[in-house]
Motif scaffolding. Structure first.
Motif, short mmCIF file in Angstrom:
data_model
loop_
_atom_site.label_atom_id
_atom_site.label_comp_id
_atom_site.label_asym_id
_atom_site.label_seq_id
_atom_site.Cartn_x
_atom_site.Cartn_y
_atom_site.Cartn_z
N CYS A 1 11.58 -55.33 138.85
CA CYS A 1 11.10 -55.26 137.43
C CYS A 1 12.18 -54.72 136.46
CB CYS A 1 10.02 -55.04 136.88
SG CYS A 1 8.63 -55.16 137.77
N ARG B 1 -0.58 -39.89 137.94
CA ARG B 1 0.64 -39.93 136.81
C ARG B 1 -0.47 -39.33 136.05
NH1 ARG B 1 3.88 -45.56 136.58
NH2 ARG B 1 1.51 -46.91 136.37
N TYR C 1 4.21 -47.62 146.85
CA TYR C 1 5.13 -47.89 147.02
C TYR C 1 6.18 -46.51 147.77
CZ TYR C 1 5.26 -52.45 143.75
OH TYR C 1 4.94 -52.94 143.66
N GLY D 1 -5.13 -53.13 140.54
CA GLY D 1 -3.62 -54.18 141.30
C GLY D 1 -1.89 -53.47 140.48
N SER D 2 -1.91 -53.92 142.17
CA SER D 2 -0.46 -53.32 141.98
C SER D 2 0.29 -55.07 142.93
CB SER D 2 0.05 -52.05 142.50
OG SER D 2 -0.08 -52.57 144.18
N THR D 3 1.64 -55.45 142.69
CA THR D 3 1.03 -56.51 143.98
C THR D 3 1.18 -56.49 145.51
OG1 THR D 3 3.64 -57.25 142.90
CG2 THR D 3 3.58 -57.44 144.88
N PRO D 4 1.19 -54.96 145.74
CA PRO D 4 0.68 -54.56 147.34
C PRO D 4 -0.12 -54.45 148.13
CG PRO D 4 3.01 -53.84 146.77
CD PRO D 4 2.61 -53.84 145.20
N LYS E 1 5.96 -57.10 132.35
CA LYS E 1 6.88 -55.81 132.51
C LYS E 1 7.46 -56.67 133.41
CE LYS E 1 5.72 -53.08 135.77
NZ LYS E 1 5.73 -52.54 137.36
N HIS F 1 -3.85 -48.00 138.94
CA HIS F 1 -2.70 -48.13 138.86
C HIS F 1 -2.48 -47.46 140.58
CE1 HIS F 1 1.18 -50.25 139.74
NE2 HIS F 1 2.00 -49.24 139.69
N ARG G 1 -4.27 -56.86 137.97
CA ARG G 1 -3.22 -56.42 137.56
C ARG G 1 -1.79 -56.95 138.22
NH1 ARG G 1 -5.53 -52.21 136.19
NH2 ARG G 1 -3.16 -51.41 136.62
N PRO G 2 -1.38 -57.35 138.67
CA PRO G 2 0.32 -57.47 140.36
C PRO G 2 1.08 -58.10 138.47
CG PRO G 2 -1.27 -59.45 140.71
CD PRO G 2 -1.82 -58.74 139.88
N GLY G 3 2.29 -58.08 139.46
CA GLY G 3 3.22 -57.86 138.42
C GLY G 3 4.55 -58.33 139.25
N ASN G 4 5.17 -57.88 139.62
CA ASN G 4 6.08 -58.19 140.62
C ASN G 4 5.86 -59.49 141.05
OD1 ASN G 4 7.74 -57.83 143.40
ND2 ASN G 4 8.80 -57.11 141.89
N HIS H 1 0.54 -57.87 135.03
CA HIS H 1 1.62 -57.23 134.07
C HIS H 1 2.99 -58.52 133.77
CE1 HIS H 1 2.87 -54.14 132.41
NE2 HIS H 1 2.16 -52.59 133.35
N ALA I 1 -0.97 -51.37 129.32
CA ALA I 1 -1.79 -50.20 129.87
C ALA I 1 -1.08 -48.65 130.16
CB ALA I 1 -1.31 -50.74 130.99
C1 LIG Z 1 -0.94 -49.54 135.44
C2 LIG Z 1 0.06 -51.17 135.87
N1 LIG Z 1 -0.20 -51.83 136.12
C3 LIG Z 1 0.58 -52.96 137.28
C4 LIG Z 1 1.70 -52.74 137.74
C5 LIG Z 1 1.97 -53.89 138.43
O1 LIG Z 1 2.21 -53.76 139.73
P1 LIG Z 1 3.43 -54.44 140.61
O2 LIG Z 1 4.30 -54.09 140.04
O3 LIG Z 1 3.53 -53.54 141.79
O4 LIG Z 1 3.19 -55.34 140.99
C6 LIG Z 1 1.70 -51.44 136.93
C7 LIG Z 1 3.33 -51.57 138.24
O5 LIG Z 1 4.11 -50.45 137.83
C8 LIG Z 1 1.24 -50.65 136.07
O6 LIG Z 1 1.89 -49.63 136.00
#
Ligand SMILES: Cc1ncc(COP(=O)(O)O)c(C=O)c1O
Length: 373
Positions: free
Chosen positions: A343, A150, A185, A224-227, A52, A180, A242-245, A50, A93
């Motif tokens: 982020c 959400r 968190y 996916g999220s980072t944690p 963003k 997600h 799809r982790p981003g952080n 991700h 996403a």
């Molecule tokens: C739809 C979606 N996918 C992936 C992520 C990535 O998660 P993270 O920021 O924990 O890595 C997010 C983060 O907000 C998200 O909203």
């Protein structure tokens, strides 16, 4: 907390960079990218980071070069910036429901592979008038709610109903399902992070099985999220994370046990502007540099690395750092901080100051910052 480099290096950087500023320590960033790619590879899944988090086409290219399959973005505007810099496989996403944006989506769809999220039949109705004569069906992924509450459908009749509504439309291609587990968190301890991560994978496995029973197959099961990624990736139904952080990490990830402080690659560099009391330093980084996110999780607004203490209060342009009265820091000195939420912070700046052990500083524009439309 310790500095990732020497105090002399910090002094040198502070002489060359005006504050508040965002610093990126390239050796850690590269380790973070390599390790997440290894995690995806170990479980034979694709990584679609991700972006963003960093909003930088350069960093996105680095992720792709490491082996990422494509990228994820949150907004159409981010997708347009990434596409304009040569990225050709982008998952937005998110749901797109405003007519002018659907027109922009159509234009993007004519030039690159763009996938969007969907979780309601009304979104199909809004998309249809703009896509019936498109060059190819628009790939979509159904969003599943794995507990964040959400967007997203739950695994049951509503999923089947929506999937059939998508497959009934020749202008759409049902490419996959995604979720997600952002409620991670709010986890209170490591065991809870792990449980939410495993649940994320299990819920998606159930969704895939339910679709299969209804005769509907999907190529992608994306989580996916980072944690949660290290846990949800273990489910054999999962095909993509799809982790981003993880590219930067931050104080929230440290609080959740998702990263060690020595792996953080993004820092806010600030300067002490006042010391009105022995235990109170005021720095030139306020909420417009450190952001207010994450304090309920971490108990502060930023972790300083070269002085004891923590940022306890922010106004827009001032950060109040509570420190030890014995601290030797003086007005005009640099303070290097780990922000709570990388982020949110990245979106507040125009550029990263990327540097390595040789202390060569490269200015990397944050091209998609503010691209919220
Ligand atoms: C739809 C979606 N996918 C992936 C992520 C990535 O998660 P993270 O920021 O924990 O890595 C997010 C983060 O907000 C998200 O909203």
């Amino acid at each position: 907390m310790t500095l990732p480099f020497s105090p002399e290096t910090l002094k040198d950087l502070h002489e060359r960079i005006e504050t508040p500023a965002l610093l990126v320590w390239q050796p850690n960033l590269e380790k973070n990218l390599a390790d997440m790619q290894k995690l995806a590879d170990r479980y034979r899944t694709q990584l679609r980071p991700h972006t963003k988090t960093h909003k930088s086409p350069l960093f996105a290219q680095w992720q792709l070069r490491q082996g990422a399959k494509g990228i994820t973005v949150a907004k159409l505007g981010e997708a347009e910036v990434m596409a304009s810099r040569g990225i050709t496989d982008i998952f937005i996403a998110n749901q797109i429901t405003q007519a002018s944006k659907i027109k922009r989506l159509r234009a993007l769809h004519e030039t690159i592979r763009v996938i969007i999220g969907i979780d309601h039949v009304d979104q199909i109705k809004l998309l249809k008038p703009y896509f019936s004569d498109a060059r190819a069906p628009l790939p979509v992924r159904i969003e599943i709610d794995s507990g964040l509450k959400r967007c997203g459908v739950t695994v049951g009749e509503s999923l089947i109903h929506l999937a059939k509504a998508v497959t009934d439309q020749p202008f759409l291609e049902l490419e996959g399902i995604f979720t997600h587990a952002g409620h991670v968190y709010g986890a209170r301890n490591r065991a809870e992070v792990e449980r939410i991560g495993h649940e994320e994978g299990e819920i998606m496995a159930r969704a895939k099985a339910l679709l299969q029973q209804a005769g509907i197959s999907v190529a992608t099961v994306s989580v996916g999220s980072t944690p949660t990624a290290p846990f949800s990736v273990q489910n054999p139904a999962v095909t993509e994370i799809r982790p981003g952080n993880y590219i930067f990490y931050d104080a929230m990830q440290i609080a959740l046990g998702a990263a060690q402080a020595n792996r953080v690659s993004l820092f806010v560099l600030a300067t002490v502007v006042s010391r009105p009391a022995a235990d109170r330093l005021v720095i030139d980084a306020g909420s417009k540099a450190l952001h207010t996110d994450g304090a309920s999780l971490t108990g502060h607004f930023g972790l300083p690395l070269n002085v004891q203490g923590k940022v306890i209060r922010l106004s827009e342009e001032h950060g109040v750092l509570q420190t030890s009265p014995q601290s030797k820091v003086r007005i005009g000195d640099p303070i290097l901080l780990i922000p709570n939420h990388a982020c949110a912070v990245a979106n507040l700046f125009d550029v990263y100051h990327l540097f390595d052990a040789a202390l060569e500083i490269e200015t990397v524009p944050i091209e998609a910052r503010g691209k919220s439309q």
